[in-house]
Motif scaffolding. Structure first.
Motif, PDB file in Angstrom:
ATOM      1  N   VAL A 109       0.861  -9.072   0.640  1.00 15.03           N
ATOM      2  CA  VAL A 109       2.012  -8.428   1.145  1.00 15.03           C
ATOM      3  C   VAL A 109       1.924  -6.674   0.816  1.00 15.03           C
ATOM      4  CG1 VAL A 109       3.644 -10.341   0.577  1.00 15.03           C
ATOM      5  CG2 VAL A 109       3.115  -8.733  -1.100  1.00 15.03           C
ATOM      6  N   TYR A 110       0.781  -6.469   0.286  1.00 12.48           N
ATOM      7  CA  TYR A 110       0.490  -5.118   0.073  1.00 12.48           C
ATOM      8  C   TYR A 110       0.128  -4.390   1.350  1.00 12.48           C
ATOM      9  CZ  TYR A 110      -1.499  -0.833  -2.132  1.00 12.48           C
ATOM     10  OH  TYR A 110      -1.615   0.172  -2.425  1.00 12.48           O
ATOM     11  N   VAL A 111       1.252  -3.416   1.663  1.00  8.44           N
ATOM     12  CA  VAL A 111       0.769  -2.486   2.669  1.00  8.44           C
ATOM     13  C   VAL A 111       0.675  -1.318   2.031  1.00  8.44           C
ATOM     14  CG1 VAL A 111       1.868  -1.423   4.725  1.00  8.44           C
ATOM     15  CG2 VAL A 111       2.270  -3.915   4.232  1.00  8.44           C
ATOM     16  N   ALA A 112      -0.515  -0.635   2.035  1.00  8.26           N
ATOM     17  CA  ALA A 112      -0.847   0.639   1.443  1.00  8.26           C
ATOM     18  C   ALA A 112       0.060   1.807   1.839  1.00  8.26           C
ATOM     19  CB  ALA A 112      -2.437   0.885   1.853  1.00  8.26           C
ATOM     20  N   PRO A 113       0.019   2.690   0.977  1.00 11.62           N
ATOM     21  CA  PRO A 113       0.965   4.115   1.158  1.00 11.62           C
ATOM     22  C   PRO A 113       0.369   4.560   2.568  1.00 11.62           C
ATOM     23  CG  PRO A 113       0.520   3.969  -0.828  1.00 11.62           C
ATOM     24  CD  PRO A 113      -0.402   2.820  -0.579  1.00 11.62           C
ATOM     25  N   GLY A 114       1.424   5.040   3.384  1.00  5.85           N
ATOM     26  CA  GLY A 114       0.829   5.536   4.747  1.00  5.85           C
ATOM     27  C   GLY A 114       0.702   4.466   5.746  1.00  5.85           C
ATOM     28  N   GLN A 115       0.411   3.354   5.302  1.00  5.31           N
ATOM     29  CA  GLN A 115       0.204   2.108   6.145  1.00  5.31           C
ATOM     30  C   GLN A 115       1.605   1.579   6.849  1.00  5.31           C
ATOM     31  OE1 GLN A 115      -3.157   1.446   7.540  1.00  5.31           O
ATOM     32  NE2 GLN A 115      -3.139   3.392   6.398  1.00  5.31           N
ATOM     33  N   TYR A 116       1.763   1.150   8.099  1.00  2.00           N
ATOM     34  CA  TYR A 116       2.822   0.314   8.523  1.00  2.00           C
ATOM     35  C   TYR A 116       2.837  -1.112   8.316  1.00  2.00           C
ATOM     36  CZ  TYR A 116       3.831   4.756  10.853  1.00  2.00           C
ATOM     37  OH  TYR A 116       4.056   6.099  11.335  1.00  2.00           O
ATOM     38  N   ASP A 117       3.877  -1.678   8.207  1.00  2.00           N
ATOM     39  CA  ASP A 117       3.916  -2.998   8.227  1.00  2.00           C
ATOM     40  C   ASP A 117       3.686  -3.803   9.542  1.00  2.00           C
ATOM     41  OD1 ASP A 117       5.347  -4.545   5.601  1.00  2.00           O
ATOM     42  OD2 ASP A 117       5.793  -2.413   5.792  1.00  2.00           O
ATOM     43  N   GLU A 118       3.521  -5.065   9.687  1.00  2.00           N
ATOM     44  CA  GLU A 118       3.327  -5.728  10.944  1.00  2.00           C
ATOM     45  C   GLU A 118       4.630  -6.050  11.738  1.00  2.00           C
ATOM     46  OE1 GLU A 118       1.200  -9.349  10.093  1.00  2.00           O
ATOM     47  OE2 GLU A 118       0.830  -9.805  12.279  1.00  2.00           O
ATOM     48  N   VAL A 164      17.355  -3.182   8.169  1.00  2.00           N
ATOM     49  CA  VAL A 164      16.078  -3.471   8.724  1.00  2.00           C
ATOM     50  C   VAL A 164      15.000  -3.395   7.619  1.00  2.00           C
ATOM     51  CG1 VAL A 164      14.475  -2.541  10.455  1.00  2.00           C
ATOM     52  CG2 VAL A 164      16.947  -2.316  10.631  1.00  2.00           C
ATOM     53  N   TYR A 165      14.322  -4.556   7.392  1.00  2.00           N
ATOM     54  CA  TYR A 165      13.169  -4.660   6.558  1.00  2.00           C
ATOM     55  C   TYR A 165      11.862  -4.516   7.478  1.00  2.00           C
ATOM     56  CZ  TYR A 165      16.531  -5.681   2.724  1.00  2.00           C
ATOM     57  OH  TYR A 165      17.513  -5.641   1.855  1.00  2.00           O
ATOM     58  N   ALA A 166      10.864  -4.276   6.506  1.00  2.00           N
ATOM     59  CA  ALA A 166       9.645  -4.278   7.187  1.00  2.00           C
ATOM     60  C   ALA A 166       8.822  -5.525   6.414  1.00  2.00           C
ATOM     61  CB  ALA A 166       8.635  -3.096   6.789  1.00  2.00           C
ATOM     62  N   LEU A 167       8.373  -6.339   7.218  1.00  2.00           N
ATOM     63  CA  LEU A 167       7.473  -7.380   6.819  1.00  2.00           C
ATOM     64  C   LEU A 167       6.106  -7.387   6.993  1.00  2.00           C
ATOM     65  CD1 LEU A 167       9.794 -10.540   7.625  1.00  2.00           C
ATOM     66  CD2 LEU A 167       9.698  -9.205   5.601  1.00  2.00           C
ATOM     67  N   PRO A 168       5.018  -7.553   5.966  1.00  2.00           N
ATOM     68  CA  PRO A 168       5.349  -8.416   4.908  1.00  2.00           C
ATOM     69  C   PRO A 168       5.903  -7.700   3.740  1.00  2.00           C
ATOM     70  CG  PRO A 168       2.922  -8.227   5.172  1.00  2.00           C
ATOM     71  CD  PRO A 168       3.746  -7.523   6.240  1.00  2.00           C
ATOM     72  N   SER A 169       5.748  -6.383   3.678  1.00  4.82           N
ATOM     73  CA  SER A 169       5.986  -5.829   2.218  1.00  4.82           C
ATOM     74  C   SER A 169       7.398  -5.966   1.794  1.00  4.82           C
ATOM     75  CB  SER A 169       5.713  -4.025   2.580  1.00  4.82           C
ATOM     76  OG  SER A 169       6.880  -3.552   3.164  1.00  4.82           O
ATOM     77  N   GLY A 170       8.273  -6.181   2.600  1.00  2.00           N
ATOM     78  CA  GLY A 170       9.723  -6.310   2.001  1.00  2.00           C
ATOM     79  C   GLY A 170      10.455  -4.887   2.031  1.00  2.00           C
ATOM     80  N   ARG A 171       9.945  -3.882   2.505  1.00  2.00           N
ATOM     81  CA  ARG A 171      10.498  -2.548   2.300  1.00  2.00           C
ATOM     82  C   ARG A 171      11.759  -2.420   3.168  1.00  2.00           C
ATOM     83  NH1 ARG A 171       4.995   0.437   4.204  1.00  2.00           N
ATOM     84  NH2 ARG A 171       3.933   0.730   1.953  1.00  2.00           N
ATOM     85  N   LEU A 172      12.952  -1.970   2.609  1.00  2.00           N
ATOM     86  CA  LEU A 172      13.931  -1.552   3.333  1.00  2.00           C
ATOM     87  C   LEU A 172      13.922  -0.257   4.040  1.00  2.00           C
ATOM     88  CD1 LEU A 172      16.938  -2.316   4.028  1.00  2.00           C
ATOM     89  CD2 LEU A 172      17.742  -1.071   1.803  1.00  2.00           C
ATOM     90  N   LEU A 173      14.254  -0.552   5.524  1.00  2.33           N
ATOM     91  CA  LEU A 173      13.962   0.797   6.292  1.00  2.33           C
ATOM     92  C   LEU A 173      15.273   1.390   6.562  1.00  2.33           C
ATOM     93  CD1 LEU A 173      11.200  -0.693   8.654  1.00  2.33           C
ATOM     94  CD2 LEU A 173      10.789   0.782   6.842  1.00  2.33           C
ATOM     95  N   MET A 198       2.972 -24.111   2.651  1.00  4.61           N
ATOM     96  CA  MET A 198       3.609 -22.875   2.746  1.00  4.61           C
ATOM     97  C   MET A 198       3.118 -22.440   1.592  1.00  4.61           C
ATOM     98  SD  MET A 198       7.378 -24.183   3.867  1.00  4.61           S
ATOM     99  CE  MET A 198       7.337 -25.765   3.373  1.00  4.61           C
ATOM    100  N   LYS A 199       2.673 -20.753   1.359  1.00  6.18           N
ATOM    101  CA  LYS A 199       2.718 -20.335   0.363  1.00  6.18           C
ATOM    102  C   LYS A 199       3.645 -19.031  -0.012  1.00  6.18           C
ATOM    103  CE  LYS A 199      -2.015 -19.744   0.975  1.00  6.18           C
ATOM    104  NZ  LYS A 199      -3.129 -18.777   0.958  1.00  6.18           N
ATOM    105  N   LEU A 200       4.153 -19.127  -1.251  1.00  6.55           N
ATOM    106  CA  LEU A 200       5.079 -18.031  -1.563  1.00  6.55           C
ATOM    107  C   LEU A 200       4.622 -16.940  -1.770  1.00  6.55           C
ATOM    108  CD1 LEU A 200       8.137 -17.265  -2.189  1.00  6.55           C
ATOM    109  CD2 LEU A 200       7.803 -18.164  -4.602  1.00  6.55           C
ATOM    110  N   LEU A 201       5.035 -15.890  -1.207  1.00  3.99           N
ATOM    111  CA  LEU A 201       4.248 -14.617  -1.433  1.00  3.99           C
ATOM    112  C   LEU A 201       5.049 -13.514  -2.038  1.00  3.99           C
ATOM    113  CD1 LEU A 201       3.065 -13.898   2.163  1.00  3.99           C
ATOM    114  CD2 LEU A 201       1.748 -14.841   0.338  1.00  3.99           C
TER     115      LEU A 201
END
Ligand code: RUQ
Ligand code: CUA
Length: 674
Positions: free
Chosen positions: A38-47, A62-71, A483-486
């Motif tokens: 779930v790690y999206v490096a700083p400056g990178q975009y989620d999928e 609106v959230y970005a996944l997989p990081s869970g960032r609130l956009l 299923m794997k909890l992330l």
């Protein structure tokens, strides 16, 4: 249901006591590589972009996944002081209804528009549950562009699910009510109360309208989904309270062993309407549309809908008995299987499209209800998932032949196989999941990979925040057998449903600013020279620009107590992500936030004489704190001459701003002086 969850809770509590620490120890549940997944490096975009309904916030997040960032929060049915949505003069009409201006609603189901039964990234639809409405959000602007009120309905819950090419979105009434809604005794429920299923044309911006309504028995309608493949042309809706109780539904609507899934042949309904079999039914409803050029919303009222009674169109509806108080109805990617989520059922019943058609052809009926044939359960059922868990609600699919169902009472997601109906895996959730979402998981081609469970109850998952805790989403990796909890992340309001699509589908289609040249708002101010102040009786109109880092004009005199002062602000920047705000001391309204190129209007009625500062509320440049001005307010009848001046100081600041060197990623210095 609640009691069972409490019981479950006490079981967990015992488990806590036994291990002597809070459950679950994260290390036991989350494998070592979860953080990396779930790690999206700083400056990178989620999928993925994920659109979560805000439930009682009335908005979409609106959230970005997989990081869970609130956009972003997209305001829809509730006023949003953060941007002035529903407060400023341009967007207030978005919240108009036949009940007047409504500042709040309850959003439940985010639904992406589809082409060939796959999300196409044009629009997101969402329902208002309390005062039935549907909204269309434009995905190039992430903005609510259109809202349609649904007449002859109460509680727009089974909404706004779409047909495979977004020919229609639907909205079904949750509560049955008298139709038309007139004053009758509540005890006359059985004779007088009815439901409606609305089919709404939503494929042309600005032209959303009720195509027709289907008058249905007085049940509660809960959820819906369109068929595809072998079930193409059909729409399925769950019902509960087929007991037609009107008091203590908890008890009285849970008596029947089976309620129904209503299968609606919408292509036939369309034909019957064309053939004139629907009746004009006087109905008043609002339609609100935000014009993309003026960026002003306007309201129009509909006066009539076409009401189709099933008896006038034989074969348009069949009822499929389904255990027990079904909630979700979800169609697998092939379109063959129609899965009911029976809240109180001990199995997950799955109807088969092929069998439904054969049963209709063979007239395998168990009587009828008001002329609507009831099909025999054995004739339509394709299979049952045995012992799935407790309280099945919603199901989504991974496109690899597997289905995933949330279990509200036993707090888990259960993975099972379509066709063999065997349970393959189960994963605990924390706690009591409602909907779940797999990107594209209700479509013909799910993207799979992730599953998001949206949990109603959070309890001990995060640092506590008083009596109300944020609800919680949990992200699972579903690419393997297990299923794997992330990840856990808190959500806003109550996300009922959500949908997601690959970021690549829409990220390059985003507008960066609104063209000043195309701005048709009658109060647009395109340059400093066009700024003005004008009196029309008690109304004072101020035309003003905002630019880094001043307002022009910035000193206003001649306003009197009790005037209606309209500040028409235009952000004349033509550069991405350069916003300005506006607020004035003592205003009884929310601020304005102006996207580049747009005009927004704030109404202010000053109540006492004095000098009132205004300022920019969005930190727009190094000289943002200098972005301010004054309004002088005089006593009524003072006759101070009306003037609007730009101070020399403000003018010089443009030059100073332009001296700030632009960095390659942030080129905003350059546009400042335009
Ligand atoms: S609902 S938690 Cu309003 Cu879709 Cu099922
Ligand atoms: Cu404009 Cu701060």
């Amino acid at each position: 249901m609640w009691r069972s969850s409490v019981r479950l809770w006490s079981v967990l509590a015992v488990a806590v006591a036994a291990v002597g620490c809070k459950p679950p120890a994260p290390a036991e549940l989350v494998s070592g590589d979860a953080a990396k997944a779930v790690y999206v490096a700083p400056g990178q975009y989620d999928e993925f972009y994920a659109f979560l309904s805000g439930g009682f916030s009335g908005q979409v997040t609106v959230y970005a996944l997989p990081s869970g960032r609130l956009l972003k929060t997209i305001p829809v049915f509730s006023q949003f002081p953060e941007t002035g949505y529903g407060y400023n003069e341009e967007t207030k009409p978005m919240l108009e209804t036949t009940f007047g201006m409504i500042p709040w609603d309850d959003t439940h189901h985010a639904e992406l528009s589809q082409t060939d039964a796959v999300p196409d990234g044009r629009w997101l639809f969402i329902n208002g549950n309390n005062t039935p409405r549907v909204a269309r959000i434009d995905l190039t602007r992430f903005e609510t562009e259109e809202i349609l009120q649904i007449p002859n309905a109460a509680g727009g819950h089974a909404s706004p699910f779409t047909t495979g090419n977004s020919e229609y979105i639907v909205s079904a009434t949750r509560f049955s009510v008298p139709i038309p809604n007139v004053d009758v005794p509540i005890a006359s429920f059985k004779e007088n109360f009815k439901g409606t299923l609305s089919f709404i044309k939503a494929d042309v911006p600005g032209k959303m309208d009720i195509a027709f309504q289907l008058l249905m028995p007085g049940y509660n309608y809960d959820l819906g989904h369109a068929g595809k493949g072998p079930s193409d042309g059909w729409f399925f809706f769950t019902t509960y309270n087929t007991e037609q109780a009107y008091t203590k539904l908890e008890l009285n609507a849970s008596k029947n062993d089976k309620d129904y899934i209503a299968a609606v042949n919408w292509k036939l309904a369309e034909q019957c309407v064309k053939d004139g079999k629907a009746k004009a039914f006087p109905s008043r409803y609002a339609h609100n549309y935000l014009d993309p050029d003026s960026r002003m919303a306007k309201v129009e009222y509909g006066t009539s809908v076409k009401m189709l009674e099933p008896a006038a169109c034989p074969g348009v509806v069949y009822l499929l008995p389904t255990p027990k108080s079904p909630h979700g109805v979800d169609i697998d990617p092939t379109g063959e299987y129609i899965v009911g989520g029976g809240k109180l059922a001990t199995v997950i019943p799955v109807h088969s499209a092929t069998k439904i058609k054969a049963a209709i052809a063979a007239k395998a009926f168990d009587g009828d209800i008001g002329g609507i044939p009831v099909l025999k359960y054995e004739a339509t059922i394709g299979g049952e998932v045995q012992k799935p868990g407790l309280g099945p609600l919603h199901t989504e699919f991974d496109g690899k032949g597997n289905a995933y169902t949330t279990m509200f009472i036993s707090s888990e997601v259960v993975k099972w196989k379509l066709g063999t109906w065997e349970v393959l895996d189960r994963a605990p959730t924390y706690y009591s999941p409602g909907h779940l979402m797999i990107p594209g998981g209700d479509s013909k081609k799910p993207w799979g990979k992730y599953l998001l469970a949206m949990n109603k109850i959070t309890k001990d998952r995060y640092l506590p925040t008083g009596g109300e805790l944020a609800q919680s989403a949990q992200l699972f990796d579903i690419s393997g057998d297990k299923m794997k909890l992330l990840l856990d992340f808190p959500t806003q309001g109550e996300p009922h449903y959500a949908q997601a699509l690959p970021a690549s589908m829409i990220k390059d289609k985003q507008i960066k600013f609104f063209s000043l040249a195309k701005n048709t708002n009658p109060w647009v101010t395109r340059s400093e020279a066009e700024g003005s102040i004008e009196r029309k009786g008690k109304a004072v109109h101020v035309k003003m620009i905002a630019i880094r880092s001043h307002f022009a004009p910035d000193n206003l005199e001649g306003v009197e107590v009790g005037d209606s002062v309209y500040f028409h602000l235009t952000n004349v920047e033509q550069d991405w992500d350069i916003l300005h705000g506006f607020a004035v001391l003592g205003m009884t309204n929310a601020e304005l936030i102006l996207q580049p190129g747009e005009t927004r209007t704030l109404l202010w009625v000053p109540r006492s004489p004095g000098v009132y500062p205004f300022y920019c509320t969005d930190f727009c440049s190094a000289l943002h704190q200098e972005m301010q001005g004054y309004v002088r307010v005089s006593a009524p009848g003072a006759h101070v001459p009306l003037t609007a001046n730009t101070s020399a100081k403000a003018k010089t600041q443009v030059g100073r701003l332009n001296a700030v060197p632009a960095t390659p990623e942030h080129q905003h210095g350059a546009a400042g002086g335009r």
